[in-house]
Write an enzyme that holds these catalytic residues in place. Structure first.
Site, PDB file in Angstrom:
ATOM      1  N   TYR A  52       0.829  -1.202   0.000  1.00  0.00           N
ATOM      2  CA  TYR A  52       0.000   0.000   0.000  1.00  0.00           C
ATOM      3  C   TYR A  52       0.868   1.258   0.000  1.00  0.00           C
ATOM      4  CZ  TYR A  52      -3.189   3.556   1.895  1.00  0.00           C
ATOM      5  OH  TYR A  52      -3.924   4.694   2.113  1.00  0.00           O
ATOM      6  N   HIS A  82      -2.396  16.172  -0.119  1.00  0.00           N
ATOM      7  CA  HIS A  82      -2.741  16.062   1.297  1.00  0.00           C
ATOM      8  C   HIS A  82      -2.487  17.362   2.073  1.00  0.00           C
ATOM      9  CE1 HIS A  82      -2.994  11.926   0.185  1.00  0.00           C
ATOM     10  NE2 HIS A  82      -3.100  11.471   1.416  1.00  0.00           N
ATOM     11  N   ASN A 191       1.945   9.955   7.247  1.00  0.00           N
ATOM     12  CA  ASN A 191       1.241   8.847   7.877  1.00  0.00           C
ATOM     13  C   ASN A 191       1.502   8.766   9.370  1.00  0.00           C
ATOM     14  OD1 ASN A 191      -0.445   6.673   7.823  1.00  0.00           O
ATOM     15  ND2 ASN A 191       0.713   5.540   6.284  1.00  0.00           N
ATOM     16  N   ARG A 277     -13.834  22.715  49.727  1.00  0.00           N
ATOM     17  CA  ARG A 277     -13.431  21.482  50.421  1.00  0.00           C
ATOM     18  C   ARG A 277     -13.140  20.322  49.475  1.00  0.00           C
ATOM     19  NH1 ARG A 277     -18.589  18.474  51.434  1.00  0.00           N
ATOM     20  NH2 ARG A 277     -20.282  19.974  51.148  1.00  0.00           N
TER      21      ARG A 277
END
Length: 541
Positions: A52, A82, A191, A277
Site C-alpha cells: 500500500y 494532502h 502517515n 473542600r
C-alpha cells in the site's frame, strides 16, 4: 542540552523539551535502523511485492497499481494533495513537537524513508526554521504532516527569524537542497500519529504546569475565604484511594501551614462549600487523568504507527498494511484530559465568584476599592464565566465525531488531532481563568478584614503578584493585569510547595520561563493592551 533519540523512544517530556527549543539528535543506532528499513522498501520495490502506498494508490485507490517509474511522482503528489490545512498556522512549539514525534517514529526502523529525509527534518528543527502548518482540516493525521513535508521538498512556506519565506528559500538558508522523494516516502511523511502525539506531549506539559498553579492559587482563595483546614486532613483524605488527591491534599496543608488567618477561624463552620473542600478531590482527579494520559502518550511514542509497516529481512521483506495509524487510544486520552482540565477551571471560576460576592466573602463587594464608583472584579468574573462556558462546548468528545472519507474506505474516524488541538485550547482558557482567580485572591488579601498573618507560602505568592501589578483601583484597564497574570502562569513555574517544617520557597527568577509554555498566546493577550498604558504588561514590574 540535546535530546538524543537512541535505542529508546522519546517520552513525552523529551518531546516537550524539543518543542521548547532543545535540539534533537539521532544516535548511530537510530540512524542504522532508519537505513535498514529503507533497504526493505527497496527490496519490496525491486521484487514487486504489493505494498500500500509504495506501488499502489492510497485511500480508496489502494487497489490501483503504480509502476516503478511512477512511484516518485506518487510520493510527491501525496504531499501536494494532502496539504489541505486551513486556518491560522500552529505556533512554533506545536510545530516543533510534531516534527520531533515524526522523527521519533521514523527512528523505530519500520517506516522506510531514507536518512536524508530524517536529516532534513532535524535540520529544520536545529535552525528553528519551521514549516507553516495550518491548524485545521484534519480528521486524523494527514494534513499537518503534509505541510511540514512540503518544505523538505522546497515547497510550501516556513518562518525563519520572524520572516515568512518559501520552502525553497528556507532550504537555501540552511544550505540544503530540496529532496526528490522516492517510493513510499511521501506516504511515510504524512502517515501515522506523530501529529497528535507531538501535540499531546505539549498539552501534557502545559496541563501539568497549570495544575501546579491551580493548586497554589486555590490555596490563596481558600485562605481568603477563611476555609476550614479539616478539609485537607491527611487521615481523612487517605480513606479515598487516589494518588492525585493525596498529593493535592499534602500540597494544600503545606501551602497553608502557619496561616494566622485560618488559625483564627478554626471551628467556625462545620463544612465549607464544595468549591473549597473538594480541591483535593477535583484537582487530584485531574492529576490522575494526567498520569493516565501520559502513559498513553508514552505508549504511542513507543509504537510503530505507519501504514504500511515494513519488517523482516532484505531476503524476506514483509509488509503490514492494517490500521496502526489509527489513533483511537490517544484521541480518547486527549478527550479525557480536556474534560479534566475544563472541570478544574470551572471550579476555579466558582471560587472566584465567592471572592467577589459580598454575600459569602466577608470582603468588599467585587473587591472594589471604594465601592459604588468602582466595579473592581465584577466584570472579570464575567470573563471567567464565559471561558468556562467555552470550555464546556470544547469538551464535547472529538473521538465520537465519526464521519466517512475516501469513498467508504475510511468509514470510521477517531479525530485524534482535533482532540489534541481542543485540549490545548481548553488548557489555554483554563490558564486565563486561573490567572483571574490569582489576581482576585491577591486583591482579597489587600482588602482582608481579619488582622492576622498569611501563610508564608501564600504570602510569597501575593508578593509575586504585586511585583507584577499593583492593587487594582479601577485606575487602568483590568485586561492589562489579566494578561500579565496569564503570562506568569503560562511561562513560569509557581514557587515550589514547601515541605513540613521548611520555609516557603521565594518567588522563582523569571529567567525560568520556557518556550514550551503558552507564551505565544500570552503575548497575543499582552499585545491587545494599549501600548501607551503606563500600567500595561510591558511596563509592569
Amino acid at each position: 542540552m540535546a535530546v538524543i533519540r537512541s535505542d529508546r523512544p522519546l517520552d513525552w517530556r523529551q518531546v516537550a523539551a524539543i518543542a521548547a527549543g532543545e535540539p534533537l539528535e539521532l544516535s548511530a543506532a537510530a540512524r542504522g535502523r532508519i537505513a535498514a528499513a529503507r533497504v526493505l522498501v527497496e527490496q519490496i520495490v525491486e521484487r514487486g511485492i504489493r505494498a500500500y502506498g509504495v506501488n499502489t494508490g492510497v485511500g480508496a485507490l489502494c487497489d490501483v497499481i503504480v509502476s516503478p517509474s511512477e512511484q516518485r511522482t506518487l510520493s510527491r503528489n501525496i504531499l501536494m494533495s494532502h496539504a489541505v490545512g486551513v486556518g491560522a498556522p500552529l505556533g512554533a512549539a506545536e510545530t516543533r513537537a510534531i516534527i520531533a514525534a515524526a522523527v521519533n517514529n521514523f527512528a523505530h526502523g519500520h517506516s522506510g524513508i531514507r536518512l536524508e529525509v530524517a536529516d532534513q527534518l532535524v535540520a529544520l528543527l536545529d535552525a528553528d526554521c519551521l514549516p507553516e502548518v495550518p491548524a485545521f482540516g484534519s480528521v486524523g493525521y494527514l494534513s499537518h504532516m503534509a505541510h511540514i513535508a512540503l518544505v523538505c521538498i522546497g515547497e510550501g512556506h516556513a518562518r525563519h527569524r520572524g520572516e515568512r519565506i518559501s520552502g525553497r528559500e528556507a532550504l537555501r538558508r540552511l544550505g540544503r537542497e530540496p529532496l526528490v522523494l522516492e517510493a513510499k516516502e511521501g506516504l511515510c511523511l504524512v502517515n501515522g500519529t506523530p501529529c497528535v502525539t507531538g501535540l499531546a506531549a505539549l498539552a501534557l506539559a502545559r496541563a501539568e504546569r497549570l495544575l501546579d498553579w491551580t493548586d497554589a492559587v486555590a490555596a490563596m482563595s481558600f485562605e481568603n475565604l477563611r476555609g476550614q483546614l479539616a478539609a485537607f486532613d491527611a487521615d481523612s483524605l487517605a480513606l479515598r484511594v487516589s494518588p492525585g488527591l493525596n498529593v493535592v491534599g499534602e500540597r494544600m496543608r503545606n501551602a497553608l501551614a502557619d496561616s494566622g488567618i485560618l488559625a483564627s477561624v478554626i471551628g467556625q463552620r462545620t463544612q465549607d462549600p464544595l468549591s473549597m473542600r473538594t480541591i483535593p478531590h477535583v484537582h487530584g482527579a485531574a492529576r490522575d487523568v494526567l498520569a493516565g494520559t501520559a502513559e498513553v502518550v508514552n505508549r504511542e511514542l513507543a509504537s510503530i504507527t505507519d501504514n504500511p509497516i515494513v519488517a523482516g529481512t532484505p531476503e524476506a521483506p514483509r509488509v503490514y498494511s492494517q490500521a496502526h495509524a489509527v489513533g483511537a487510544s490517544i484521541a480518547l486520552a486527549m478527550d479525557s484530559l480536556a474534560t479534566a482540565i475544563a472541570q478544574v477551571a470551572a471550579m476555579a471560576e466558582r471560587r472566584l465568584d465567592r471572592l467577589v460576592n459580598p454575600l459569602v466573602s466577608g470582603l468588599p463587594a467585587f473587591l472594589a476599592e471604594p465601592g459604588g464608583t468602582c466595579s473592581g472584579f465584577m466584570i472579570a468574573q464575567y470573563t471567567a464565566a464565559s471561558l468556562v462556558a467555552q470550555n464546556r462546548r470544547l469538551a464535547a468528545p472529538a473521538s465520537l465525531d465519526g464521519g466517512i472519507t475516501s469513498g467508504l474506505q475510511e468509514d470510521h474516524l477517531c479525530h485524534a488531532t482535533p482532540a489534541a488541538l481542543k485540549a490545548l485550547e481548553i488548557v489555554d482558557n483554563a490558564g486565563r481563568i486561573v490567572a483571574i482567580e490569582l489576581l482576585a485572591a491577591a486583591q482579597a488579601y489587600d482588602l482582608q478584614t481579619i488582622d492576622a498573618a498569611r501563610a508564608p507560602h501564600t504570602d510569597a505568592l501575593w508578593r509575586r503578584v504585586r511585583s507584577l501589578v499593583p492593587t487594582y483601583r479601577d485606575d487602568r484597564p483590568l485586561a492589562g493585569d489579566m494578561a500579565a497574570a496569564f503570562r506568569l502562569i503560562a511561562e513560569a513555574a509557581p514557587p515550589l510547595f514547601p515541605s513540613p517544617g521548611k520555609p516557603a520557597t521565594p518567588p522563582a527568577d523569571e529567567t525560568t520561563l520556557t518556550r514550551a509554555s503558552n507564551s505565544n498566546i500570552a503575548a497575543t493577550d499582552a499585545a491587545n493592551i494599549a501600548a501607551n498604558d503606563p500600567h500595561s504588561v510591558a511596563s509592569a514590574g
